[in-house]
Design a protein around this motif. Structure first.
Motif: not given
Ligand code: PEP
Length: 256
Positions: A75-95
């Protein structure tokens, strides 16, 4: 001659519409001719990550998200998870980008959890660290860097650090047009490398990418890349203009 291929990542921040981003990615794919001499990625907005990943699938250009939440789901309205961006096809993430730290109040502890969550989703974290102007002026640069690096990487084992990228981004040089001098950059990168050697040993530390970010443009790419400890660049403003991004890639590829 660098020990590894230069790594250049474009951070688009909250810029470009979907149609502009799609056109950019199509042209980048077509026009990038230095693919065997450089590792290149772009970080578009969440909303069109999937479109860009589809366009760049099976190309030499990877896609990274600009952020993730620290939790895997919930329950984190408006947020995006690591698994969502992975499934979209991303290999990296800026943190831990300074805009996340200083505008959105992200702490080292929160950032550390994000790094762990990214790795658990098979994403390579690009951990950003950097001092503010008053911290540099007060002689605190190394202290800030040490705290942000050690806290950001707390609990990250040697098996994961080579999948991670460190980006040194002095806050006073981001989006200001003020680039840190190549010597200032190399000095901090040498310090970061030393910290990585202390934690992970020489071989692993040498294989870990340390990027510089802060008002990188075609005109200063050569001098920055010429520094011994600069393995690549994180480019903000100059990465949303295809011509300038291609010039930066071309110039950096000479250090392959
Ligand atoms: C950044 O936001 O990561 C960055 C380096 O921005 P700029 O190149 O615009 O200073």
């Amino acid at each position: 001659m660098k020990r590894k291929k230069p790594l250049v990542i474009g951070n688009w921040k909250m810029n470009l519409t979907c149609s502009e981003a799609v056109k950019f990615a199509q042209l980048l794919r077509k026009q990038m001719i230095t693919t065997n001499k450089i590792v290149c990625g772009i970080s578009p907005s969440f909303i069109f990550l999937k479109d860009i990943c589809t366009i760049l699938a099976d190309s030499a250009i990877f896609v990274g998200a600009q952020n993730i939440h620290s939790e895997r789901a919930g329950a984190y309205t408006g947020e995006v998870s690591a698994f969502m961006v992975k499934e979209a096809g991303c290999s990296h993430v800026i943190i831990g980008h300074s805009e996340r730290r200083h505008i959105f109040g992200e702490t080292d502890a929160f950032i550390n959890t994000k790094v762990k969550t990214a790795l658990s989703a098979n994403l390579k974290p690009i951990l950003c660290i950097g001092e503010k102007l008053h911290e540099r002026a007060g002689g605190k640069t190394t202290l800030v860097i040490e705290n942000q690096l050690k806290n950001g990487l707390r609990g990250i084992g040697a098996e994961h650090i080579q999948d991670s990228v460190i980006a040194y981004e002095p806050v006073w040089a981001i989006g200001t047009g003020k680039t840190a001098s190549p010597e200032q950059v190399n000095e901090v990168h040498t310090y970061i490398r030393g910290l990585l050697i202390d934690i992970y040993g020489k071989d692993i530390a040498r294989d870990t990418y340390i990027l510089y970010g802060g008002s990188v443009k075609p005109e200063n790419t050569r001098d920055l890349m010429a520094q011994e400890e600069v393995d690549g660049l994180l480019v903000g403003g100059a990465s949303i203009n295809l011509e300038s991004f291609l010039k930066i890639l071309d110039s950096a590829s000479n250090f392959s």
